[in-house]
Enzyme design. Sequence first.
Site, PDB file in Angstrom:
ATOM      1  N   HIS A  30       0.823  -1.213   0.000  1.00  0.00           N
ATOM      2  CA  HIS A  30       0.000   0.000   0.000  1.00  0.00           C
ATOM      3  C   HIS A  30       0.859   1.267   0.000  1.00  0.00           C
ATOM      4  O   HIS A  30       2.069   1.243   0.259  1.00  0.00           O
ATOM      5  CB  HIS A  30      -0.899   0.010   1.235  1.00  0.00           C
ATOM      6  CG  HIS A  30      -0.123  -0.055   2.511  1.00  0.00           C
ATOM      7  ND1 HIS A  30       0.547   1.030   3.040  1.00  0.00           N
ATOM      8  CD2 HIS A  30       0.134  -1.082   3.358  1.00  0.00           C
ATOM      9  CE1 HIS A  30       1.152   0.693   4.153  1.00  0.00           C
ATOM     10  NE2 HIS A  30       0.933  -0.602   4.368  1.00  0.00           N
ATOM     11  N   GLU A  65      -2.577  -7.490   7.250  1.00  0.00           N
ATOM     12  CA  GLU A  65      -1.195  -7.471   7.724  1.00  0.00           C
ATOM     13  C   GLU A  65      -1.030  -8.362   8.950  1.00  0.00           C
ATOM     14  O   GLU A  65      -1.994  -8.671   9.665  1.00  0.00           O
ATOM     15  CB  GLU A  65      -0.786  -6.039   8.057  1.00  0.00           C
ATOM     16  CG  GLU A  65       0.625  -5.855   8.620  1.00  0.00           C
ATOM     17  CD  GLU A  65       1.758  -6.309   7.702  1.00  0.00           C
ATOM     18  OE1 GLU A  65       1.777  -7.507   7.351  1.00  0.00           O
ATOM     19  OE2 GLU A  65       2.613  -5.472   7.365  1.00  0.00           O
TER      20      GLU A  65
END
Length: 208
Positions: A9, A82
């Site tokens: 990201h 994550e």
Amino acid sequence: MTDFLLVRHGETTWHAENRYAGRTDVPLTDRGHEQARTLAHWATTAHLTAIWSSPLSRARLTATPAADACDLPLHVDERLHELDFGQGEGLTRDEMRDRFPHHLVAFLTDPADHHLPGGEHPRHAAERAAACLADITRDHPHGRVLIVAHSTLLRLLLCHLLGIPLAAYRRTFPQLHNGALTEIRIEDDHTALLRLNAPAHTTAPALP
């Protein structure tokens, strides 16, 4: 044969202080949004067949412009989340050294078997991400799929797929740059690494 473009990201507000962002939903910076726009521009030339993202907003906001530009739906999968850093969440390295120095030393030596206290085991994270890609491979057996996720998760996934010990993920892949492309090809249960950390604005067309 399925090609995957793995992207970390865009930059977040915790990058300046190098804080560990796992499950915390940290917002993108202006630069992070610009990296998302650059990725979207690249995506229009990439012949993508699908786009998938972690559920965290920093990943979704990085992937959404690409999905819009390609007129593709954005698929969100919890397995692309994550790694949970447990007691290390939101801390800098120096803050960890103050709070749990022995755990930090063990983590830096072997981050797989000695993950941060209270956090997710890296093996579990690698396996859930690999299971997600296996499902996508079945759905897109000849596709090019963009995956927007997170630094630690993607490094663990790369090690898992390439047969590299998870304990070596920090040494083998010391950094995945925000918005950069890492390309792998999965064919007959074998994985090839085609590109690593390629900037989206300079990336060549798809490999044959």
